[in-house]
Write an enzyme that holds these catalytic residues in place. Structure first.
Site, mmCIF file in Angstrom:
data_model
loop_
_atom_site.group_PDB
_atom_site.id
_atom_site.type_symbol
_atom_site.label_atom_id
_atom_site.label_comp_id
_atom_site.label_asym_id
_atom_site.label_seq_id
_atom_site.Cartn_x
_atom_site.Cartn_y
_atom_site.Cartn_z
ATOM 1 N N ASP A 193 54.910 43.154 74.009
ATOM 2 C CA ASP A 193 54.682 44.594 73.883
ATOM 3 C C ASP A 193 53.460 44.963 74.720
ATOM 4 O OD1 ASP A 193 55.590 46.158 70.746
ATOM 5 O OD2 ASP A 193 55.469 47.022 72.762
ATOM 6 N N ASP A 209 55.169 50.486 75.311
ATOM 7 C CA ASP A 209 55.130 51.434 74.208
ATOM 8 C C ASP A 209 54.799 52.853 74.678
ATOM 9 O OD1 ASP A 209 55.066 51.415 71.187
ATOM 10 O OD2 ASP A 209 53.157 52.382 71.584
ATOM 11 N N GLU A 230 59.574 52.180 76.659
ATOM 12 C CA GLU A 230 59.988 52.936 75.474
ATOM 13 C C GLU A 230 59.583 54.368 75.712
ATOM 14 O OE1 GLU A 230 57.660 53.503 72.278
ATOM 15 O OE2 GLU A 230 59.200 53.502 70.744
ATOM 16 N N HIS A 249 62.299 48.394 65.196
ATOM 17 C CA HIS A 249 61.359 48.448 64.066
ATOM 18 C C HIS A 249 60.989 49.879 63.681
ATOM 19 C CE1 HIS A 249 59.047 48.938 67.643
ATOM 20 N NE2 HIS A 249 58.019 49.339 66.935
ATOM 21 N N ASP A 250 61.463 50.854 64.473
ATOM 22 C CA ASP A 250 61.178 52.267 64.170
ATOM 23 C C ASP A 250 62.384 52.999 63.599
ATOM 24 O OD1 ASP A 250 59.242 52.684 67.206
ATOM 25 O OD2 ASP A 250 58.575 52.188 65.171
HETATM 26 O O1 TEU Z 1 57.001 54.379 68.854
HETATM 27 C C1 TEU Z 1 57.053 55.578 69.583
HETATM 28 C C2 TEU Z 1 57.525 56.678 68.740
HETATM 29 O O2 TEU Z 1 57.592 57.816 69.130
HETATM 30 C C3 TEU Z 1 57.816 56.348 67.348
HETATM 31 O O3 TEU Z 1 56.794 56.963 66.620
HETATM 32 C C4 TEU Z 1 59.185 56.837 66.956
HETATM 33 O O4 TEU Z 1 59.539 57.969 67.649
HETATM 34 C C5 TEU Z 1 59.114 57.218 65.516
HETATM 35 O O5 TEU Z 1 58.525 56.135 64.908
HETATM 36 C C6 TEU Z 1 60.492 57.492 64.976
HETATM 37 O O6 TEU Z 1 60.326 57.658 63.581
HETATM 38 C C7 TEU Z 1 56.112 53.400 69.365
HETATM 39 C C8 TEU Z 1 56.237 52.175 68.493
HETATM 40 O O7 TEU Z 1 57.565 51.675 68.592
HETATM 41 C C9 TEU Z 1 55.908 52.598 67.086
HETATM 42 O O8 TEU Z 1 56.119 51.523 66.174
HETATM 43 C C10 TEU Z 1 54.455 53.022 67.039
HETATM 44 O O9 TEU Z 1 54.162 53.532 65.744
HETATM 45 C C11 TEU Z 1 54.193 54.131 68.066
HETATM 46 O O10 TEU Z 1 54.780 53.895 69.341
HETATM 47 C C12 TEU Z 1 52.691 54.214 68.328
HETATM 48 O O11 TEU Z 1 52.291 53.044 69.011
#
Ligand code: TEU
Length: 507
Positions: free
Chosen positions: A46, A148, A205, A278-279
């Site tokens: 990451d 990210d 991402e 994971h999101d």
């Molecule tokens: O996620 C980017 C992001 O926009 C996320 O917040 C996503 O849209 C949201 O969680 C949907 O519910 C990245 C990472 O994958 C995430 O885990 C981090 O919290 C975020 O960036 C900040 O680094």
């Protein structure tokens, strides 16, 4: 995996060149890399450089004084005349995107938690620090980066106010921090100064990225990224109020959107194929049926994704059908996005039960409960106390059971991967959606020279009819895979069974 206070599940990094204590030491990491490479696998790390932790040494220095050498590593602004925030942007994790810091009487920008101050990419020293850190990891032999929110690093220089929607206190500033004015310059500079010297892959991402932008980011002639994670298909079940505003998914919307991305990157750039990470909530719960048809619908969804053009991503536990979880007590949840939203909505007077429904469907902790390795205590995840409760269904749903069942989702994924490896049409074939208006069947073809792949997925528990296009009637048909115990006849009108998936190779 990096050193972090763990405010946002490790996405608040306090040292880019050290491993989080909970995960072990740098020696442990070196061992991991060696073992991964020994198996002919690759390790992609990451890259979280839109922001750091507020406990990163750079930020500790930056906040000390306005003339500190690190001040401009971050985005500081004076309060407005009335003392309020420099603009009206919302944080992704509720509240304002600005945190007042009384040490110097200014605000700093944090698009995510207040413990995640945004780095100032306009500062060339910040960019050099990032590139040096990247090379430090690349020199260790890693095989790429998942970047990210990398399309957030270039902000509109004026940081202008956004439009505040009815009933909201803050605006989405995304028009001014997504795909900003210098994004291509920064990504190309990152390649020149770090990536170009190494044989690595990159995936960006990119919340809010469109197919047009993705074409530019992934067109090899621009030397920016190999592929991107887009979010349009995982926003189709959100209402106008955002992800927590639940909306019934329409299959035709999903067909239209995934097909749009297939067509857009068919000849220029490259698609990422995912429904889980994971999101996001667990795909079998969100897009399939995690009850009576859990295994069958999980295989159907995997078929849909893995036969498309692009690179499929499998998220831990997806390959044996882990599902969403429902904890009644909000204190069993860990995700800052969820907890901040819960607090904000409770303060607005929204009933607990109503908020929990949104969390059950869309909360990120759905994907973060411990991997269910076996049916023993804590699902074999730890001999200690897990950081979050294990999904109670671990006794039935676990990796050990899946490996021991030849008909499991896990072994079905292995067959899909094998088909991708041996059939060029899966990698290179042109995509065409069939039955675009049908609300139950998602079917498409892939064509490469004389070979046509026909993919048929019944998205629900009904018995819809698949109509074979006339142009395919007189082909030789070979059934490559199915999630149903059927004969392999492919009649011109096929009545499908619940969540049935079939893939034929036609020649
Ligand atoms: O996620 C980017 C992001 O926009 C996320 O917040 C996503 O849209 C949201 O969680 C949907 O519910 C990245 C990472 O994958 C995430 O885990 C981090 O919290 C975020 O960036 C900040 O680094």
């Amino acid at each position: 995996m990096y050193q972090s206070p763990n405010d946002d599940n490790g996405y608040d990094i306090s040292d880019y060149q050290d491993i989080m204590d909970e995960f072990g030491t740098m020696d442990d990491w070196e061992h991991l890399l060696a073992e991964v490479h020994k198996r002919g696998m690759r390790l992609v790390m990451d890259l979280v450089v839109n922001h750091t932790s507020d406990e990163h040494a750079w930020f500790v220095e930056s906040r000390k004084s306005k003339d500190n050498p690190y001040r401009d590593y971050y985005i500081w602004r004076a309060p407005k005349e009335d003392g309020s925030e420099p603009n009206n942007w919302a944080s992704s994790f509720s509240g304002s995107a600005w945190q007042y810091d009384d040490m110097t009487g200014e605000y700093y920008l944090h698009l995510f938690s207040k413990k995640q101050p945004d780095l100032n990419w306009e500062n060339p020293t910040v960019r050099e620090e990032v590139y040096n850190m990247m090379r430090w990891w690349l020199d260790k032999g890693i095989d790429g980066f998942r970047m990210d929110v990398i399309n957030f690093i270039s902000k509109h220089p004026d940081l202008p106010d956004g439009k505040i929607k009815e009933g909201k206190k803050h605006a989405s500033g995304s028009a001014y921090f997504r795909n900003g004015p210098r994004i291509h310059e920064f990504l190309q500079e990152m390649n020149e100064k770090a990536l170009d010297d190494y044989d690595v892959m990159t995936v960006g991402e990119m919340p809010g990225v469109t197919p047009d932008w993705a074409q530019e980011y992934t067109d090899p002639k621009n030397n920016e990224l190999n592929m991107v994670f887009q979010f349009e298909h995982v926003d189709l079940d959100s209402g106008s109020g955002g992800k927590w505003d639940l909306r019934q998914l329409q299959l035709t919307d999903l067909k239209e959107n995934l097909s749009k991305w297939q067509y857009a990157l068919q000849d220029v750039g490259w698609n990422s194929l995912y429904m889980n990470n994971h999101d996001q909530p667990r795909m079998v719960s969100r897009f399939g049926n995690d009850g009576q048809y859990r295994e069958k619908s999980a295989k159907m969804l995997a078929t849909l994704l893995h036969m498309m053009k692009g690179t499929p991503y499998i998220y831990q536990g997806e390959e044996f059908g882990m599902t969403n979880v429902q904890f009644e007590d909000i204190h069993d949840y860990r995700d800052i996005e969820t907890l901040n939203m819960y607090k904000e909505k409770r303060e607005e007077g929204v009933p607990h039960e109503e908020i929990m429904q949104s969390i059950y469907v869309k909360g990120r902790d759905n994907a973060r409960t411990p991997v269910q390795w076996n049916d023993r205590e804590h699902a074999g995840f730890t001999t200690g106390t897990p950081w979050i409760r294990v999904n109670p269904n671990y006794r039935e749903i676990n990796a050990e059971a899946a490996l021991n069942d030849p008909q499991s989702i896990f072994h079905y994924y292995r067959q899909l991967i094998d088909i991708r490896r041996r059939e060029d049409v899966v990698v290179y074939g042109d995509y065409e959606l069939l039955m675009a208006d049908d609300e139950e069947v998602f079917a498409y073809t892939r064509t490469l020279n004389e070979a046509t792949l026909l993919v048929i997925c019944n998205f629900y528990d009904g018995a819809p009819t698949f109509k074979l296009p006339k142009t395919l009637h007189d082909h030789k048909k070979h059934l490559l895979i199915t999630n149903d115990e059927i004969g392999d006849e492919l009649s011109e009108e096929l009545t499908l069974r619940p969540y049935e998936a079939r893939v034929y190779k036609l020649t």
